[in-house]
Structure formats: C-alpha cells, structure tokens
Design an enzyme around this catalytic site. Structure first.
Site, PDB file in Angstrom:
ATOM      1  N   ALA A 170      -1.031  -8.186  -8.538  1.00 29.67           N
ATOM      2  CA  ALA A 170      -1.257  -8.669 -10.115  1.00 29.67           C
ATOM      3  C   ALA A 170      -0.037  -9.520 -10.668  1.00 29.67           C
ATOM      4  CB  ALA A 170      -1.703  -7.632 -11.399  1.00 29.67           C
ATOM      5  N   ARG A 226       2.157 -11.628  -0.959  1.00 31.83           N
ATOM      6  CA  ARG A 226       3.075 -11.746   0.111  1.00 31.83           C
ATOM      7  C   ARG A 226       2.197 -11.879   1.381  1.00 31.83           C
ATOM      8  NH1 ARG A 226       4.957  -6.562   2.884  1.00 31.83           N
ATOM      9  NH2 ARG A 226       3.254  -5.086   2.387  1.00 31.83           N
ATOM     10  N   ASP A 283      -7.084  -3.145  -3.366  1.00 25.47           N
ATOM     11  CA  ASP A 283      -5.607  -2.729  -2.668  1.00 25.47           C
ATOM     12  C   ASP A 283      -5.700  -1.086  -2.495  1.00 25.47           C
ATOM     13  OD1 ASP A 283      -5.585  -2.334  -5.398  1.00 25.47           O
ATOM     14  OD2 ASP A 283      -4.019  -3.675  -5.767  1.00 25.47           O
ATOM     15  N   ASN A 293      -6.035   7.932 -12.278  1.00 30.27           N
ATOM     16  CA  ASN A 293      -5.000   7.212 -12.626  1.00 30.27           C
ATOM     17  C   ASN A 293      -3.855   7.654 -13.617  1.00 30.27           C
ATOM     18  OD1 ASN A 293      -5.023   4.379 -10.886  1.00 30.27           O
ATOM     19  ND2 ASN A 293      -7.156   4.739 -11.630  1.00 30.27           N
ATOM     20  N   GLY A 313       6.026   2.269  -3.753  1.00 31.61           N
ATOM     21  CA  GLY A 313       7.529   2.305  -3.762  1.00 31.61           C
ATOM     22  C   GLY A 313       8.193   3.408  -4.208  1.00 31.61           C
TER      23      GLY A 313
END
Length: 484
Positions: free
Chosen positions: A13, A17, A240, A300, A410
């Site tokens: 968003a 890449r 995703d 979430n 990450g």
C-alpha cells in the site's frame, strides 16, 4: 545460482517491488530487480490510487528483470487486500480506483449498516467487515450515483486489473476476493442477498482463478512494447496475507500459528473450517481463503505502528537507529508500565506518540516512562502481552493447543522482541524469513510450472532457502505475573 527464473511482483500500500527467484530444483535465490513508491493522489476531494503510474512501474519491472535474467518462466502479482477497478463495456478503465483510505465509504457505512448490520454481514461472509473493503466502496459509489458504477461492465480487483492489461483476460483471484465482503465463505458462493438488499449489480463479476493457476501469456502488444518474449502470467495467492502464509517455512507436524509482524501484526492459523460466532465477532477475528482450499482464521493487531510513531518523534532530536532503540529498551527496567496497543490513541497518527504514552501511563496510575528506552520497553512489552491475549483466544476459537508460532515479516529483525514474544506466550517462536509474501507468490508459480504438487513441498523449499531462528521461552514466570 543457475536454474529456472520466476518473476515476482509484490505491491504494497506504500511501495512495491519486482524480484526474480532462481530455482535449482531444491532451493531458490531471490534478488530484487526494481523498487518503486506507491503514492495515492488526492483529486477533487477523493483519494485515488495512481493506477497508470503503478502499471508503468509494473512494465518497467518486467523490462529490467527480463534484461537481467534469461528465459523467465512466469510472473505473478500479489497486492494488499482491498480495492478494485471498474471497466466499461469496451473494456476500458472508467476511472482510477479509489483508495481504501478515502473517507467517503466510512461516511456511508452507517447507511449500509441500517440495511444490513455489521454482525449480519459477518454471519453472511465470515470476513472482516470494516469500511475499507470492497463492499463498502461499491455501496458508496451506488449511494452517490457514481458514473463509474452506473456504467460498469466488469469488476476487477487491483491485482487482477494489472493482469487484465498484461494478458487481456478478465478474472478475479479467489483468495483476494474473499476479503471483499461479497462472498459467503461457508456456502462458497457469491452472497446474493447482499446485492439484492443494497441494490448492487450482480453481473459485473467475472469467474475466479485460484492460486497456482495459469492465466495466460503476456499479450503480443505488451510483449512487443517491452521487447520481451511472451511470459506466462500465473495467479498466486493475490492477497498478500494468504501469500505470506503460503510461504511460511513450516516443518514437521507440530500445531502452528503464524504472525506477520510489521506495522500491523496479523496473527492466525491455517485450518479447513470457516469460524463464525458471537464471541469471534466481538473479538474481531475473521476468515479469508488460503491456498489449496484452506481457510485462514486471523486477527489483526496494531503491531509496530506505535513504536514507529515514537521513532518519528525521536528523529526530530537525533538520528536514532532501530538497533539503538532496541538496545536502550533492553537496558531499561522491565514491566514498569503498560499500554493497550489497540486503543485509538496508539493506533492513529500522533505528532508526539511518546508524550501520548506518558500521559496514558500517568493517567492510569502507572510509572511514567521518561527515557527513549523506557518508552520503547513499555511499547514492546505491551505488544508481546497483547499478542499473548489474542494467542490464547486463537487457541480457544480454533480448538487447537498450539505448539509453535511462526513469526515472519520485518519485525523478525528485532531479535529482542522475538524472544519476548516467545517468553510471553510460553511457546517456541520460529522467526524468519522477512519476505514470505514473495516466497508464497513463488511457491504458486512453482506449482503452476509442475515443480511442486503440494504447498508442503513448497514450505520445505522455503525452509531450505531461508535464514530461520528459533526462540525458546525463558523466564516465563515473570511474564505470567506481568500478564496477570
């Protein structure tokens, strides 16, 4: 590494890449070939995706990758879990797709919920029912008499819109479509009652493609423009999250959960049943499709957003690195103060998030964290404890006694936080790799190319090709006390 080459596009968003994975039959090596920003555009009071620029970046990524790697076997695209474009009867895009952060659908959500309540929508679809998703955008377009929906012939999700312009084929990838709040995941059909009650068109949706299915080759027009050989376009898990779960390096038969830890912390299990109940609704868990007829039962949580906001404030005073923040956190007193990371003030943009945290702690009779290390430790410990809270609910709702947490994204770069999560939940945490979304994309391309038959084979390949770290729970008694 020599072998077969596969092209992966991962659209987020805020950025995207292209990467090429070279596969030798048992392992892969992945290299990024092109990076680009994804910046929405505010025009006339509406926030749009800049689709034309994104499509241009997609073509640039194909050109660069084909120039560096010979004989690319296929390409696959994954994207975020919302938004769509509408084509007219001539197959032309009517307008730029509206961004999920545009506020109009939230304004119109109250009107929608007066017709179908949020609770009923969850019962009908099993999906996360908030105004960022496709149903709400479609209803808002209808309610405001939009030219786009009045002239729509075909609905395509963002990723499928890219595929359409690459191949000329109209289809919607299934895993992504289940987040639209238009599909009944229990009955496995479009939920007609939603369309009837909201007055939405039912005839604009083309057929589904499924993860690992070949969609077609680049059109002659596109291949000629880019001066590349025709490349087969494959539908991976376009959403995703589903792609990230597909790429997790699971080994053995232990019962496992997953968490993709970044700005959001997306935690869940892969199962075979769509789970719906009042308690599940009240705790805001949801369902979406995964690969090979699996269901992803997911929660979430506000993840690293709060500490990211803190760092934005600290950077105004000094160029402090993430490694330094973690180091200062480690050296600060443990379990001194806590926040609920999901409270609105910690999940929304703040000019001075550390001050907001101090104000909250002071107002709740706790020790006020003053230094960078104390604030960071407060955030990290609070996040680890909130993860424990929902982990326990995940076990309850799924009916599983979970043994392993697979941590990807990450956030796995923060090894101290990984250890604290293991300590908090009292379970083994297996962390890595950071980029399982791209790996899951690759796995479905390998399946389409006949290199693997089942996702279990792909996950073994993911393990063999990735750096993975294990964190065993330590000092659990102190974390039990803090949790209590």
């Amino acid at each position: 590494m020599s072998g077969k080459n596969y092209l992966i596009f991962d659209f987020g968003a805020s950025n995207g890449r292209a990467a090429v994975a070279s596969f030798d039959g048992s392992r892969f090596d992945m290299k990024v070939t092109h990076r680009f920003e994804n910046r929405p555009v505010l025009l006339g009071g509406t926030l749009y995706w800049d689709f034309l620029r994104l499509y241009s970046e997609l073509k640039t990524g194909i050109q660069i990758s084909a120039g560096k790697y010979s004989s690319i076997r296929s390409l696959g695209i994954d994207t975020w879990g919302a938004d769509f474009g509408l084509l007219d009867s001539n197959g032309e895009l009517i307008s730029n797709p509206v961004n999920y952060r545009d506020g109009q659908s939230e304004v119109d959500a109250e009107s929608l919920h007066n017709i179908i309540s949020n609770r009923e929508l969850f019962e009908l679809t099993g999906a996360w029912c908030i105004p960022i998703f496709d149903l709400y955008k479609l209803y808002s377009l209808k309610k405001n008499n939009s030219t786009a929906i009045n002239n729509a012939d075909t609905y395509l999700t963002i990723g499928d819109l890219f595929n359409y312009y690459l191949t000329g084929k109209k289809a919607n990838e299934f895993t992504r479509f289940t987040t639209s709040v238009l599909y009944n995941q229990k009955s496995k059909r479009m939920e007609e009652s939603i369309f009837e009650r909201l007055g939405l068109p039912e005839d604009i949706f083309p057929s589904f493609t499924y993860p690992g299915q070949k969609l077609g080759d680049l059109s002659d027009e596109v291949a000629k423009e880019l001066e590349v050989d025709p490349i087969t376009v494959v539908s991976p898990s376009m959403h995703d999250t589903a792609s990230a779960v597909a790429g997790i390096p699971v080994r053995g038969r232990k019962k496992w959960a997953f968490m993709s830890l970044g700005t959001w912390a997306c935690m869940g299990v892969e199962n075979r049943e769509v789970l719906i109940s009042d308690e599940i609704y009240n705790k805001i868990f949801s369902n979406e499709a995964g690969v090979e007829d699996t269901n992803i039962f997911v929660k979430n949580i506000n993840g690293l957003w709060t500490i990211q906001q803190c760092r934005q404030r600290w950077l105004k005073d000094s160029d402090i690195s993430w490694d330094r923040i973690v180091e200062l956190s480690k050296d600060s007193p443990p379990f001194s103060s806590f926040i609920d990371v999901d409270m609105p003030q910690f999940s929304q943009p703040q000019v001075d998030m550390p001050a907001v945290i101090r104000q909250y702690c002071e107002g709740t009779g706790q020790r006020k964290p003053d230094s960078i290390g104390e604030v960071a430790r407060c955030v990290y410990e609070s996040l680890a404890l909130k993860i424990r809270y929902y982990f326990k609910l995940l076990e309850k709702f799924s009916g599983q006694s979970l043994e392993v947490m697979h941590l990807v994204g990450g956030g796995t770069n923060n090894r101290l936080l990984c250890q604290w999560i293991a300590d908090s939940i009292g379970k083994l945490v297996v962390a890595g790799p950071t980029e399982t979304t791209a790996i899951g994309n690759l796995m479905m391309q390998l399946k389409a190319d006949g290199e693997i038959d089942k996702i279990e084979e792909g996950r073994q390949i993911s393990f063999s090709s990735s750096d993975v770290f294990e964190y065993k729970p330590q000092d659990t008694a102190r974390w039990d006390e803090a949790y209590a």
